[in-house]
Design a protein around this motif. Structure first.
Motif, PDB file in Angstrom:
ATOM      1  N   HIS A  30      16.017 -19.987  -3.895  1.00  0.00           N
ATOM      2  CA  HIS A  30      17.449 -19.781  -4.105  1.00  0.00           C
ATOM      3  C   HIS A  30      18.272 -20.440  -2.994  1.00  0.00           C
ATOM      4  O   HIS A  30      19.450 -20.119  -2.819  1.00  0.00           O
ATOM      5  CB  HIS A  30      17.781 -18.294  -4.162  1.00  0.00           C
ATOM      6  CG  HIS A  30      17.368 -17.614  -5.438  1.00  0.00           C
ATOM      7  ND1 HIS A  30      17.871 -17.962  -6.679  1.00  0.00           N
ATOM      8  CD2 HIS A  30      16.490 -16.605  -5.658  1.00  0.00           C
ATOM      9  CE1 HIS A  30      17.330 -17.194  -7.609  1.00  0.00           C
ATOM     10  NE2 HIS A  30      16.488 -16.362  -7.018  1.00  0.00           N
ATOM     11  N   ALA A  89       7.731 -19.004  -8.797  1.00  0.00           N
ATOM     12  CA  ALA A  89       8.985 -19.508  -9.363  1.00  0.00           C
ATOM     13  C   ALA A  89       8.760 -20.798 -10.145  1.00  0.00           C
ATOM     14  O   ALA A  89       9.380 -21.014 -11.193  1.00  0.00           O
ATOM     15  CB  ALA A  89      10.009 -19.728  -8.253  1.00  0.00           C
ATOM     16  N   THR A 134      10.478 -18.923 -15.057  1.00  0.00           N
ATOM     17  CA  THR A 134      11.907 -19.212 -15.170  1.00  0.00           C
ATOM     18  C   THR A 134      12.672 -18.436 -14.099  1.00  0.00           C
ATOM     19  O   THR A 134      12.492 -17.223 -13.960  1.00  0.00           O
ATOM     20  CB  THR A 134      12.432 -18.833 -16.565  1.00  0.00           C
ATOM     21  OG1 THR A 134      11.889 -19.743 -17.539  1.00  0.00           O
ATOM     22  CG2 THR A 134      13.958 -18.922 -16.620  1.00  0.00           C
ATOM     23  N   VAL A 135      13.504 -19.147 -13.368  1.00  0.00           N
ATOM     24  CA  VAL A 135      14.335 -18.550 -12.322  1.00  0.00           C
ATOM     25  C   VAL A 135      15.730 -18.308 -12.884  1.00  0.00           C
ATOM     26  O   VAL A 135      16.368 -19.227 -13.421  1.00  0.00           O
ATOM     27  CB  VAL A 135      14.413 -19.475 -11.090  1.00  0.00           C
ATOM     28  CG1 VAL A 135      15.366 -18.894 -10.050  1.00  0.00           C
ATOM     29  CG2 VAL A 135      13.030 -19.704 -10.492  1.00  0.00           C
ATOM     30  N   GLU A 158      19.364 -17.927 -12.090  1.00  0.00           N
ATOM     31  CA  GLU A 158      20.228 -18.287 -10.965  1.00  0.00           C
ATOM     32  C   GLU A 158      21.410 -17.350 -10.798  1.00  0.00           C
ATOM     33  O   GLU A 158      22.007 -17.287  -9.717  1.00  0.00           O
ATOM     34  CB  GLU A 158      20.737 -19.724 -11.146  1.00  0.00           C
ATOM     35  CG  GLU A 158      19.618 -20.763 -11.116  1.00  0.00           C
ATOM     36  CD  GLU A 158      20.124 -22.161 -11.305  1.00  0.00           C
ATOM     37  OE1 GLU A 158      21.048 -22.348 -12.138  1.00  0.00           O
ATOM     38  OE2 GLU A 158      19.616 -23.075 -10.637  1.00  0.00           O
ATOM     39  N   SER A 162      17.656 -11.701  -7.167  1.00  0.00           N
ATOM     40  CA  SER A 162      16.737 -12.698  -7.705  1.00  0.00           C
ATOM     41  C   SER A 162      15.966 -12.084  -8.864  1.00  0.00           C
ATOM     42  O   SER A 162      15.448 -10.971  -8.745  1.00  0.00           O
ATOM     43  CB  SER A 162      15.751 -13.156  -6.623  1.00  0.00           C
ATOM     44  OG  SER A 162      14.780 -14.033  -7.166  1.00  0.00           O
ATOM     45  N   VAL A 187      12.929 -13.555 -11.436  1.00  0.00           N
ATOM     46  CA  VAL A 187      12.040 -14.638 -11.855  1.00  0.00           C
ATOM     47  C   VAL A 187      11.059 -14.044 -12.849  1.00  0.00           C
ATOM     48  O   VAL A 187      10.499 -12.968 -12.607  1.00  0.00           O
ATOM     49  CB  VAL A 187      11.280 -15.257 -10.669  1.00  0.00           C
ATOM     50  CG1 VAL A 187      10.489 -16.472 -11.126  1.00  0.00           C
ATOM     51  CG2 VAL A 187      12.222 -15.643  -9.546  1.00  0.00           C
ATOM     52  N   ARG A 198      11.604 -23.752 -15.025  1.00  0.00           N
ATOM     53  CA  ARG A 198      12.953 -23.761 -15.586  1.00  0.00           C
ATOM     54  C   ARG A 198      13.884 -22.897 -14.744  1.00  0.00           C
ATOM     55  O   ARG A 198      13.478 -21.873 -14.198  1.00  0.00           O
ATOM     56  CB  ARG A 198      12.907 -23.231 -17.014  1.00  0.00           C
ATOM     57  CG  ARG A 198      14.265 -22.978 -17.685  1.00  0.00           C
ATOM     58  CD  ARG A 198      14.067 -22.643 -19.154  1.00  0.00           C
ATOM     59  NE  ARG A 198      15.272 -22.115 -19.779  1.00  0.00           N
ATOM     60  CZ  ARG A 198      15.458 -20.840 -20.119  1.00  0.00           C
ATOM     61  NH1 ARG A 198      14.498 -19.951 -19.877  1.00  0.00           N
ATOM     62  NH2 ARG A 198      16.574 -20.438 -20.695  1.00  0.00           N
ATOM     63  N   ARG A 199      15.120 -23.295 -14.646  1.00  0.00           N
ATOM     64  CA  ARG A 199      16.175 -22.506 -14.014  1.00  0.00           C
ATOM     65  C   ARG A 199      17.276 -22.319 -15.041  1.00  0.00           C
ATOM     66  O   ARG A 199      17.705 -23.274 -15.676  1.00  0.00           O
ATOM     67  CB  ARG A 199      16.710 -23.205 -12.762  1.00  0.00           C
ATOM     68  CG  ARG A 199      15.629 -23.571 -11.757  1.00  0.00           C
ATOM     69  CD  ARG A 199      16.210 -24.210 -10.513  1.00  0.00           C
ATOM     70  NE  ARG A 199      16.838 -23.226  -9.654  1.00  0.00           N
ATOM     71  CZ  ARG A 199      16.215 -22.569  -8.669  1.00  0.00           C
ATOM     72  NH1 ARG A 199      14.936 -22.791  -8.435  1.00  0.00           N
ATOM     73  NH2 ARG A 199      16.854 -21.697  -7.924  1.00  0.00           N
ATOM     74  N   THR A 200      17.725 -21.089 -15.211  1.00  0.00           N
ATOM     75  CA  THR A 200      18.763 -20.821 -16.205  1.00  0.00           C
ATOM     76  C   THR A 200      20.018 -20.276 -15.537  1.00  0.00           C
ATOM     77  O   THR A 200      19.933 -19.431 -14.643  1.00  0.00           O
ATOM     78  CB  THR A 200      18.278 -19.832 -17.281  1.00  0.00           C
ATOM     79  OG1 THR A 200      19.364 -19.532 -18.174  1.00  0.00           O
ATOM     80  CG2 THR A 200      17.769 -18.536 -16.675  1.00  0.00           C
TER      81      THR A 200
END
Length: 467
Positions: free
Chosen positions: A41, A55, A59-60, A62, A264, A266, A277-279
């Motif tokens: 992060h 991570a 999927t992280v 955000e 956070s 995850v 992936r980061r959403t």
């Protein structure tokens, strides 16, 4: 059987998944870990190899938030799917309303074994009848933390392969006192302090010990994930890590600033949750339980929850969820009353301090020198250091309204509430906050008093909030 009958039967029975189809669930909760201190992060100090790898495999989220930056309220929000005032735990050390249903009831009704290892900080037992799992310390302020092991978790996970499980492992790090881990790995002079901290030698020493506990916590995460792999259950288990609220530094825990409410989240599940992936989807702790219920084949009733399922986001089908996330703070009994309410759309945050004429005091942070010895050094150095004076005043003196462009001002240090260019934007967020307060039947400043706290514990009028 006619084709249309077969199709109808499939539709009607689709939520009733077999045990083999229902995902197992493992939730790992850190304790008082500011999300922005984690490297995935943007943190620049903490070494977390296990979480970094985790991570990358999942999927992280955000932009994940909780409703109150205190242990009992945020955990009750997660476990019930109800915001703090609605489930009854709107003060730290408070209890949820008897009769409230939690994750134990909802997933239990869907055939799950539901266990909890480690920290509880929730009550009463009737609302949270978790199966107690051995292996992790329940006391977040013990010095030192008791030795841990994963054997209890392993036995719970492998006890019955035909019945799905949900196991919550609630760690006690990096909650103060910061006494675990190897602080020598973080020489104080080499640290990059975040901008919301006053740069004093005592601050650096405390931040070093805090970072050591984050690394210690990361090691526990690694042990749990390794254990899950060895049981062969990793492939059919949804694993969720969350950092809980911010740490015991000014501007984090016990506030409505981003470093307090931002958490956070995850998630990982092979073949279901996309890896790497980061959403940007905006989600809140109250959304977790409805999500689990949907994944388990149930249908979360909107009337029972403040949260809504983001299963579609988990599966990579969407990158949007909420329009707003809501926050609140009732300071008593953590200090004298100082009620705060806030709302964010992920880009902007609007904060309303309901008693701005008062001085903000948090007795654990400002009074317990054995946990937070640096605070006095901030006050002492403020005489000659304008920046330190600004940080002290920011913490103890709050205006009636605060507005931050969080996406550009990560630590929310520039208040734009008086900026004429933001008049319409502030009005938009203020109106949204008013709608939230009305929906929750929030009486405002009256809620942050010893009398309201006691009436909530006694369950006697005027017990506030939406049942």
């Amino acid at each position: 059987m006619k084709p249309w009958i077969t199709l109808l039967a499939a539709v009607l029975l689709s939520p009733l998944l077999s045990a083999a189809e229902k995902p197992n669930i493992l939730v790992i909760i850190a304790d008082d870990c500011t999300y922005s201190d984690l490297s995935f992060h943007g943190g620049e100090n903490a070494k977390t190899p296990h979480l970094d790898a985790f991570a990358k495999s999942g999927t992280v989220f955000e932009r994940a938030y909780l409703g109150m930056a205190m242990c009992a309220p945020c955990r009750s929000e997660f476990y019930t799917g109800r915001l703090p005032l609605r489930n009854g735990c709107a003060w730290n050390q408070a209890a949820s309303r008897p009769g409230t249903k939690s994750i134990t009831h909802y997933l239990g009704d869907l055939g799950y074994r539901v266990g909890l290892a480690g920290k509880t900080h929730i009550k009463p037992r009737g609302v949270y009848p978790f199966e107690e799992i051995a292996g992790f310390d329940e006391n977040c302020v013990r010095d030192p933390t008791l030795p841990h092991h994963v054997e209890g978790a392993r036995k719970f996970i492998t006890r019955d392969e035909k019945q799905p499980f949900c196991l919550v492992v609630a760690l006690t790090e990096p909650h103060a006192p910061w006494v675990m881990g190897d602080a020598s790995a973080y020489p104080p002079k080499s640290l990059k302090l975040p901008a919301y901290l006053a740069d004093t030698p005592l601050t650096r020493q405390s931040f070093s010990r805090y970072l050591a506990e984050i690394t210690y916590m990361d090691g526990q995460v690694g042990e749990l994930l390794e254990m899950l792999d060895k049981t062969g259950r990793a492939k059919d288990t949804l694993v969720v890590f969350t950092s809980e609220q911010g740490a015991q530094f000014p501007g984090c825990k016990w506030t409505n600033y981003d470093c307090g409410l931002h958490t956070s989240i995850v998630a990982r599940m092979p073949g279901v949750v996309p890896a790497g992936r980061r959403t940007p989807a905006l989600v809140q702790y109250a959304d977790l339980l409805p999500t689990f219920i949907e994944l388990a084949g149930g249908k979360p009733d909107p009337k029972s929850f403040d949260g809504t399922s983001f299963a579609a986001v988990l599966r990579g089908e969407k990158d949007t969820h909420r329009e707003f996330v809501e926050g609140m703070h009732n300071n008593y009994p953590e200090g004298p009353p100082y009620p705060i309410r806030s709302i964010s759309d992920g880009e902007w945050r609007y904060i309303r301090n309901l008693t701005p004429e008062r001085i903000y005091i948090e007795k654990h942070l400002m009074g317990r020198t054995e946990h937070n010895p640096y605070w006095g050094s901030w006050v002492f150095s403020a005489t000659e250091n304008p920046r330190h004076l600004m940080l002290v005043e920011r913490f103890i003196h709050r205006p009636a309204e605060e507005l931050y462009h969080t996406s550009q001002d990560r630590f929310e240090l520039k208040n734009l509430a008086a900026d004429p260019a933001q008049t319409a934007n502030k009005a938009r967020l203020s109106a949204a906050l008013d709608r939230y307060l009305a929906d929750q039947l929030d009486p405002g400043a009256k809620l942050d008093t010893p009398e309201a706290f006691q009436s909530a514990q006694d369950l006697k009028p005027p017990f506030p909030g939406k049942p």
